[in-house]
Design a protein around this motif. Sequence first.
Motif, PDB file in Angstrom:
ATOM      1  N   UNK A  60       0.855  -1.184   0.000  1.00 29.89           N
ATOM      2  CA  UNK A  60       0.000   0.000   0.000  1.00 29.89           C
ATOM      3  C   UNK A  60       0.893   1.237   0.000  1.00 29.89           C
ATOM      4  N   UNK A  61       1.030   1.909  -1.144  1.00 30.70           N
ATOM      5  CA  UNK A  61       1.834   3.137  -1.167  1.00 30.70           C
ATOM      6  C   UNK A  61       1.060   4.261  -0.479  1.00 30.70           C
ATOM      7  N   UNK A  62       1.763   5.246   0.050  1.00 32.54           N
ATOM      8  CA  UNK A  62       1.074   6.370   0.682  1.00 32.54           C
ATOM      9  C   UNK A  62       0.199   7.086  -0.343  1.00 32.54           C
ATOM     10  N   UNK A  63       0.615   7.025  -1.577  1.00 36.86           N
ATOM     11  CA  UNK A  63      -0.090   7.718  -2.647  1.00 36.86           C
ATOM     12  C   UNK A  63      -0.209   6.763  -3.833  1.00 36.86           C
ATOM     13  N   UNK A  64      -1.395   6.625  -4.408  1.00 39.30           N
ATOM     14  CA  UNK A  64      -1.556   5.733  -5.563  1.00 39.30           C
ATOM     15  C   UNK A  64      -2.246   4.440  -5.199  1.00 39.30           C
ATOM     16  N   UNK A  65      -2.375   3.551  -6.188  1.00 37.56           N
ATOM     17  CA  UNK A  65      -3.125   2.306  -5.962  1.00 37.56           C
ATOM     18  C   UNK A  65      -2.252   1.211  -5.380  1.00 37.56           C
ATOM     19  N   UNK A  66      -2.834   0.386  -4.491  1.00 32.87           N
ATOM     20  CA  UNK A  66      -2.074  -0.731  -3.930  1.00 32.87           C
ATOM     21  C   UNK A  66      -1.879  -1.862  -4.944  1.00 32.87           C
ATOM     22  N   UNK A  67      -0.977  -2.777  -4.631  1.00 31.11           N
ATOM     23  CA  UNK A  67      -0.735  -3.937  -5.493  1.00 31.11           C
ATOM     24  C   UNK A  67      -0.442  -5.148  -4.616  1.00 31.11           C
ATOM     25  N   UNK A  68      -0.680  -6.314  -5.182  1.00 34.03           N
ATOM     26  CA  UNK A  68      -0.440  -7.557  -4.444  1.00 34.03           C
ATOM     27  C   UNK A  68       0.542  -8.416  -5.243  1.00 34.03           C
ATOM     28  N   UNK A  69       1.540  -8.963  -4.549  1.00 34.41           N
ATOM     29  CA  UNK A  69       2.432  -9.960  -5.146  1.00 34.41           C
ATOM     30  C   UNK A  69       2.036 -11.304  -4.543  1.00 34.41           C
ATOM     31  N   UNK A  70       1.734 -12.279  -5.390  1.00 25.95           N
ATOM     32  CA  UNK A  70       1.203 -13.551  -4.893  1.00 25.95           C
ATOM     33  C   UNK A  70       1.617 -14.699  -5.792  1.00 25.95           C
ATOM     34  N   UNK A  71       1.583 -15.920  -5.242  1.00 28.33           N
ATOM     35  CA  UNK A  71       1.832 -17.095  -6.070  1.00 28.33           C
ATOM     36  C   UNK A  71       0.734 -17.228  -7.135  1.00 28.33           C
ATOM     37  N   UNK A  72       1.086 -17.769  -8.276  1.00 26.86           N
ATOM     38  CA  UNK A  72       0.121 -17.995  -9.367  1.00 26.86           C
ATOM     39  C   UNK A  72      -1.176 -18.636  -8.886  1.00 26.86           C
ATOM     40  N   UNK A  73      -1.031 -19.616  -7.980  1.00 34.24           N
ATOM     41  CA  UNK A  73      -2.208 -20.405  -7.617  1.00 34.24           C
ATOM     42  C   UNK A  73      -3.273 -19.594  -6.877  1.00 34.24           C
ATOM     43  N   UNK A  74      -2.941 -18.360  -6.459  1.00 34.87           N
ATOM     44  CA  UNK A  74      -3.927 -17.517  -5.773  1.00 34.87           C
ATOM     45  C   UNK A  74      -4.621 -16.533  -6.700  1.00 34.87           C
ATOM     46  N   UNK A  75      -4.260 -16.557  -7.990  1.00 38.03           N
ATOM     47  CA  UNK A  75      -4.752 -15.521  -8.907  1.00 38.03           C
ATOM     48  C   UNK A  75      -6.280 -15.409  -8.891  1.00 38.03           C
ATOM     49  N   UNK A  76      -6.976 -16.537  -9.042  1.00 40.32           N
ATOM     50  CA  UNK A  76      -8.441 -16.495  -9.137  1.00 40.32           C
ATOM     51  C   UNK A  76      -9.080 -16.082  -7.819  1.00 40.32           C
ATOM     52  N   UNK A  77      -8.549 -16.665  -6.748  1.00 45.50           N
ATOM     53  CA  UNK A  77      -9.092 -16.373  -5.418  1.00 45.50           C
ATOM     54  C   UNK A  77      -8.966 -14.878  -5.109  1.00 45.50           C
TER      55      UNK A  77
END
Length: 368
Positions: A51-68
């Motif tokens: 979560x940056x102080x400014x701008x949109x958040x992003x998630x880094x995750x294993x491939x297998x969590x993409x759909x969930x």
Amino acid sequence: MADPFRERTRRLQQRLLGVGASGAVFFPSPNCYYLSGFREEPMERHLLVFVPADGDPAIVAPDLYADQLADETWIDQIETYPDGGDPVALVREIGAELGISEGRLLLDPTMWARFTLDLRTAFPAATFELVEDVLAELRMSKDEAELASMETASEAADEVMERVRRLGPDAVGMTEADLAGWIRDELLERGQEVSFEVVVGSGPNGAKPHHRHGDRHIESGDPVVLDFGVRVDGYPSDMTRTVVFDGEPPGEFETAHDVVALAQDAAVNAVEPGVPAERIDELARERIEEAGFGDAFVHRTGHGIGLEVHEPPYIVSGNDMELEPGMVFSVEPGIYLTDAFGVRIEDLVVVTEDGGRRLNHVSRDWRV
Ligand code: CO
């Protein structure tokens, strides 16, 4: 109502800007759920929410969590890596993109050390602190969605307590474990999981505040401490009553129960915005001390409750934090007489604009 998770993240970002942090990083935890809507247990693979102080958040995750993740979180940018891939390289890339690879980065306090060390490797120019205070302040003040869940969870606990009371003499002869199992089943009909292991402390076992349940058979005349709750939409209830299912309780019991009830009322009635948390504790304690049971009240008066059953604000001597609307906490004074019995009465209370409101309404009488 706007997406509460998005709104909470927006409020966190304002605070991050306010304290001069470049961003915050979360891993699977109550904090992560609070902001993203994604719920998972911690695991060995890298799953990090930036979560940056400014701008949109992003998630880094294993491939297998993409759909969930796509189903459960409002966060659009989800960067995945395959098993055998290099999550740290991906973290470095996303960090640069979000502008958080330098400056003060605030970390989820329960983040495992292995991920913290990888963040240090990925962002050598950043300094690391905990996000704790910044986020705890937000989490203390419950929004509408959270209050609605906790009200429903508390109604469910009330209903179950009402059913337990109606057992009356039928509870005599049951073991604590039997009754705890029965309560658990009733709770699970009304919510997703129990808030914590059900407490059934009969007779002398009630004098141990952390006793869960055992093989002791409930006897006629036993005071029985019943403490339980259930989660609805992730939010727990937590309530305690002390009852006598049948027969005559020990001599000092009625006095002790009256004193605890009085102390609990005094504390609940004093809840309003601006009152220091420790004042609520003091009011309960005074009543119990005046009655000569001071040494037998061996714990703080209460704890905040939300995604975690114990969280700030703690209702304890030394905590001068002023109560604010939207805070929810337990008020649960007790008297514990070793080898004899225990008494505890607990309700959850929400701080309103001009006072406090109990979330539990089932009778507090010891007579069923
Ligand atoms: Co409690």
